[in-house]
Design a protein around this motif. Structure first.
Motif, PDB file in Angstrom:
ATOM      1  N   ARG A 206       0.823  -1.222   0.000  1.00  0.00           N
ATOM      2  CA  ARG A 206       0.000   0.000   0.000  1.00  0.00           C
ATOM      3  C   ARG A 206       0.847   1.258   0.000  1.00  0.00           C
ATOM      4  O   ARG A 206       0.386   2.320   0.408  1.00  0.00           O
TER       5      ARG A 206
ATOM      6  N   GLY B  37      -4.176   8.041   0.747  1.00  0.00           N
ATOM      7  CA  GLY B  37      -4.044   6.586   0.815  1.00  0.00           C
ATOM      8  C   GLY B  37      -2.929   6.151  -0.114  1.00  0.00           C
ATOM      9  O   GLY B  37      -1.980   6.892  -0.344  1.00  0.00           O
ATOM     10  N   CYS B  38      -3.095   4.942  -0.673  1.00  0.00           N
ATOM     11  CA  CYS B  38      -2.081   4.466  -1.614  1.00  0.00           C
ATOM     12  C   CYS B  38      -2.455   4.840  -3.045  1.00  0.00           C
ATOM     13  O   CYS B  38      -1.689   4.614  -3.966  1.00  0.00           O
ATOM     14  N   GLY B  40      -4.982   3.490  -4.610  1.00  0.00           N
ATOM     15  CA  GLY B  40      -5.658   2.352  -5.236  1.00  0.00           C
ATOM     16  C   GLY B  40      -7.136   2.600  -5.460  1.00  0.00           C
ATOM     17  O   GLY B  40      -7.688   2.270  -6.509  1.00  0.00           O
ATOM     18  N   CYS B  41      -7.770   3.204  -4.463  1.00  0.00           N
ATOM     19  CA  CYS B  41      -9.199   3.492  -4.622  1.00  0.00           C
ATOM     20  C   CYS B  41      -9.408   4.492  -5.758  1.00  0.00           C
ATOM     21  O   CYS B  41     -10.357   4.373  -6.525  1.00  0.00           O
ATOM     22  N   GLY B 103     -13.548   2.969   0.107  1.00  0.00           N
ATOM     23  CA  GLY B 103     -12.345   2.276   0.576  1.00  0.00           C
ATOM     24  C   GLY B 103     -12.198   2.328   2.081  1.00  0.00           C
ATOM     25  O   GLY B 103     -12.664   3.259   2.737  1.00  0.00           O
ATOM     26  N   ASN B 104     -11.531   1.285   2.612  1.00  0.00           N
ATOM     27  CA  ASN B 104     -11.369   1.190   4.061  1.00  0.00           C
ATOM     28  C   ASN B 104     -10.632   2.389   4.644  1.00  0.00           C
ATOM     29  O   ASN B 104     -10.938   2.836   5.744  1.00  0.00           O
ATOM     30  N   CYS B 105      -9.633   2.892   3.921  1.00  0.00           N
ATOM     31  CA  CYS B 105      -8.862   4.040   4.421  1.00  0.00           C
ATOM     32  C   CYS B 105      -9.788   5.195   4.767  1.00  0.00           C
ATOM     33  O   CYS B 105      -9.693   5.788   5.828  1.00  0.00           O
ATOM     34  N   PHE B 112      -4.023   2.549   7.475  1.00  0.00           N
ATOM     35  CA  PHE B 112      -3.399   3.769   7.989  1.00  0.00           C
ATOM     36  C   PHE B 112      -4.243   4.427   9.075  1.00  0.00           C
ATOM     37  O   PHE B 112      -4.741   5.543   8.905  1.00  0.00           O
ATOM     38  N   GLY B 134     -13.650  -1.855   1.276  1.00  0.00           N
ATOM     39  CA  GLY B 134     -12.793  -2.638   0.381  1.00  0.00           C
ATOM     40  C   GLY B 134     -11.416  -2.016   0.363  1.00  0.00           C
ATOM     41  O   GLY B 134     -11.255  -0.861   0.735  1.00  0.00           O
ATOM     42  N   CYS B 135     -10.446  -2.789  -0.052  1.00  0.00           N
ATOM     43  CA  CYS B 135      -9.088  -2.243  -0.116  1.00  0.00           C
ATOM     44  C   CYS B 135      -8.390  -2.756  -1.349  1.00  0.00           C
ATOM     45  O   CYS B 135      -7.594  -3.645  -1.278  1.00  0.00           O
ATOM     46  N   PRO B 136      -8.694  -2.157  -2.487  1.00  0.00           N
ATOM     47  CA  PRO B 136      -9.784  -1.226  -2.776  1.00  0.00           C
ATOM     48  C   PRO B 136     -11.047  -1.987  -3.155  1.00  0.00           C
ATOM     49  O   PRO B 136     -10.968  -3.144  -3.545  1.00  0.00           O
TER      50      PRO B 136
HETATM   51  S1  SF4 Z   1      -8.433   1.516   1.041  1.00  0.00           S
HETATM   52 FE1  SF4 Z   1      -6.693   0.267   0.336  1.00  0.00          FE
HETATM   53  S2  SF4 Z   1      -6.648   0.623  -1.875  1.00  0.00           S
HETATM   54 FE2  SF4 Z   1      -7.887   2.271  -1.004  1.00  0.00          FE
HETATM   55  S3  SF4 Z   1      -6.437   3.945  -0.694  1.00  0.00           S
HETATM   56 FE3  SF4 Z   1      -6.567   2.762   1.235  1.00  0.00          FE
HETATM   57  S4  SF4 Z   1      -4.859   1.308   1.113  1.00  0.00           S
HETATM   58 FE4  SF4 Z   1      -5.221   2.077  -0.955  1.00  0.00          FE
END
Ligand code: SF4
Lengths: 500, 170
Positions: A206, B37-38, B40-41, B103-105, B112, B134-136
């Protein structure tokens, strides 16, 4: 003495490729680096020491360690420009000061955290800033700037990671550009510290989406190196499948974005459609779309490992069906190449200065690809030369070529994999450190991991995004402000990876 | 943080009333902010908007200014640096308006959770109209979530019969 010899002249440590220098020797090293091409990876701190990592020969690491004295150490940025980003990060996290650094502005701490120097032995008080953070120009900017000041980001409504680009404009032309980062800083260094190895691996997936497989492969290899373990050939090839699939998917994503920015909506949706076609095949077999958490320390974790060989063959067929027409469409689409020609040039001089690798460097005439030296690519990777004038057009062409190459590797891997079961060996985690690397979609991703008491003690991560940021700042002056989206997307500037 | 809570709560619509009439002539306009976040979402939202899924047909559109938006669509764990930016975007939006966390973030911090630099997710900080975990989450899961705002399912396949759609990555 050359730079490499300066390091090897230091005292040996428990790690065979890391040497401890004293401050004078470290200063000699910095001087030596100014005259040498020794490839620099990065510099990080653990609160007591600073460590600088180099790759003198292919994938062989060589590191120098220096004890902080009064919380200070001589900077490497006078010899390696990109080091300045690492030095600024070290200051923000630990309060350790780089003497004679080329840039001492904060990088990610803008006085809004609940602690300043959060990783120092005794963290500082909360930052006192309220409200939105402000751009702080560099000395050079302050000295030279005339024109209209403006800026873009961090919330543009587009699906990009948050970053602010401060601009000075003369009419429609950018005359100066600098960035303000830290919006996406999640404190990865702290989160990795003392974490369980599997949790640390999930975190590395991530750091930045779209490069998750590469991050996790590099992380896992670092852990395996620290354990003195090598994984089997079959599992290594499954990791290659993940890496090359990721490259295809990410390059299609980037090309889709570039075509959209260039106004070629049909080409854009064609790229994204091809990507979805691949995903429809891969996601059920591998287990996710963005390839997160399939590479684990000691092996792989795939939903249906025995079907990977068949999957590769299926992707190869899809590639044969769709890829040539996509290339034709890209090359023949009226106005698309012309829109990108000559835009955002990053030439070999800039590349050399900022230490950028990956497809951006390859499109600017650089010959760098760590797959050349990685054993898991034996007999698979081959050198291909493409366009090399360093513009957005060249970078797009290189990405398109690389999709073809990755599809070719997947085609070759299909029959070789057969009914490989995949799986994972149980690792016991001794104290020690290791380095691992992988060629991600935007260049080399490298992890240094130190294990202690069966957990991860510390992680240092190198991603091309730091160098990409410097290339972005260097490429913008002289460009039309309307091209900024094209330039950013074609360089792989990503705040999630950069801010950590 | 207290400030954010006050701002969000004061402006929030009550009791699940419709944001505005919806349908083909009234697409619900989303302003996306990545709060750290990363990414991804955001990538999955991009895939959703890029044509392979009929997000426009389902009655949604992405806009580039909060002034034109009905809904703030948030991805990523909220960093202390992004919080004032998010708040400014919220204040710039006309009322009525809503918040969607993808997304979970964005919901609870995900990988995080709160530390020196992040405040974690928005759960229990503001009233969230729609959570898509979801992630994502996959594009299809996002689309289904969005459509549930109107009490309908997206046309065509659903994630239940879509191999990719039924998976989360962790
Ligand atoms: S929920 Fe998962 S995929 Fe989405 S921003 Fe956070 S770490 Fe990335």
């Amino acid at each position: 003495m050359d730079a490499e010899a300066h390091i090897r002249a230091g005292a040996e440590t428990e790690t065979p490729w890391r040497y401890r220098l004293d401050e004078l020797a470290w200063r000699d090293l910095v001087d030596g680096l100014k005259q040498s091409h020794l490839p620099f990876v990065g510099v990080w701190c653990d609160g007591v020491d600073v460590h600088a990592l180099f790759l003198p020969h292919g994938v062989q690491p060589l590191a120098a360690t220096l004890a902080l004295e009064d919380g200070r150490y001589p900077a490497l940025s006078p010899a390696r420009a990109v080091s300045s980003l690492y030095e600024r990060m070290i200051f923000d996290l630990y309060g350790a000061e780089a003497m004679w650094a080329t840039d001492v502005r904060p990088l990610v701490d803008h006085e809004v955290w609940s602690n300043t120097t959060p990783l120092a032995a005794s963290p500082g008080p909360a930052g006192g800033h309220k409200g939105m953070i402000a751009f702080q120009p560099s000395d050079a900017w302050a000295a030279e700037t005339v024109g209209v000041m403006t800026g873009i980001g961090p919330a543009t409504g587009a699906r990009e990671t948050p970053l602010h680009t401060a601009l000075v404009l003369d009419g429609e032309t950018i005359t100066r550009a600098e960035t303000l980062s830290g919006y996406a800083h999640r404190g990865l260094t702290q989160r990795w510290k003392n974490s369980r190895v599997d949790d640390a691996c999930r975190l590395s997936g991530r750091v930045v989406a779209g490069c998750s497989a590469a991050h996790q492969v590099a992380f896992c290899q670092a852990v395996e190196a620290a354990c003195g373990e090598t994984i089997g050939h079959e599992v290594a090839q499954l990791r290659v499948v993940l890496l090359e699939l990721e490259r295809c998917l990410q390059h299609l994503y980037t090309l889709g974005g570039l075509a959209r920015e260039a106004g070629a909506l049909l080409v854009s949706s064609r790229c994204m459609w091809f990507r979805e076609q691949i995903l429809t095949e891969t996601a059920p077999v591998i287990g996710s779309r963005l390839l997160m958490d399939h590479c684990v320390p000691g092996g792989v974790n795939l939903r249906a490992a025995t079907e990977i060989g068949t999957l590769c063959t299926r992707i190869a067929e899809l590639g044969e069906e769709i890829y040539p027409t996509l290339v034709e469409l890209w090359q023949g689409y009226a106005g698309l190449a012309g829109r990108m020609a000559g835009v955002g040039v990053v030439n070999s001089a800039v590349l050399e200065q900022v230490g950028l690798d990956g497809p951006v460097a390859r499109a600017g005439g650089g010959d760098c690809d760590c797959r050349r030296d990685l054993r898991m690519y034996d007999g698979l990777w081959r050198f291909t030369a493409g366009r090399h004038d360093g513009s957005v057009e060249d970078r797009a062409a290189v990405l398109l070529d690389e999709i073809g190459e990755s599809l070719r590797m997947l085609t070759e891997l299909g029959p070789r994999l057969g009914l490989t079961a995949g799986g994972r060996i149980d690792l016991t985690y001794p104290d020690g450190e290791g380095v691992g690397m992988a060629e991600g979609p935007w260049g080399t991703i490298l992890y240094w991991v130190r294990l202690q008491n069966g957990r991860v003690d510390q992680v240092f991560m190198r991603d091309p995004s730091a160098s990409a940021l410097l290339a972005y700042e260097a490429a913008l002056p002289g460009q039309a402000v309307a091209d900024i989206g094209l330039i950013r997307a074609s360089l792989g500037v990503n705040a999630a990876a950069l801010d950590g | 943080m207290g400030l954010i809570r006050a701002v969000f709560d004061a402006a929030f619509r009550q009791g699940g009333t419709r944001l505005k009439p919806v349908g083909p002539r009234w697409p619900l306009l989303l302003f996306h902010v990545d709060t750290g976040g990363c990414g991804g979402c955001g990538m999955e939202l991009e895939a959703l908007g890029a044509g392979a899924y009929d997000v426009q047909g389902a009655g949604f559109g992405f806009v580039q200014s909060p002034r034109a938006a009905d809904v703030l669509l948030i991805t990523g764990s909220l960093t202390r640096t992004m919080a004032p930016v998010l708040e400014a975007a919220w204040q710039a939006m006309p009322t009525p308006k809503g918040v969607i966390c993808v997304g979970n973030c964005a919901i609870d911090g995900g990988f995080f959770p709160e530390n020196y630099t992040t405040m974690g997710g928005l759960d229990r900080k503001v009233r969230i109209d729609l959570r898509i975990p979801g992630c994502p989450p996959t594009p299809l899961q996002v689309l289904e979530g969005l459509c549930s705002l109107f009490g309908k399912r997206p046309e065509g396949e659903t994630s239940a019969d879509h191999g990719a759609g039924s998976s989360t990555s962790s």
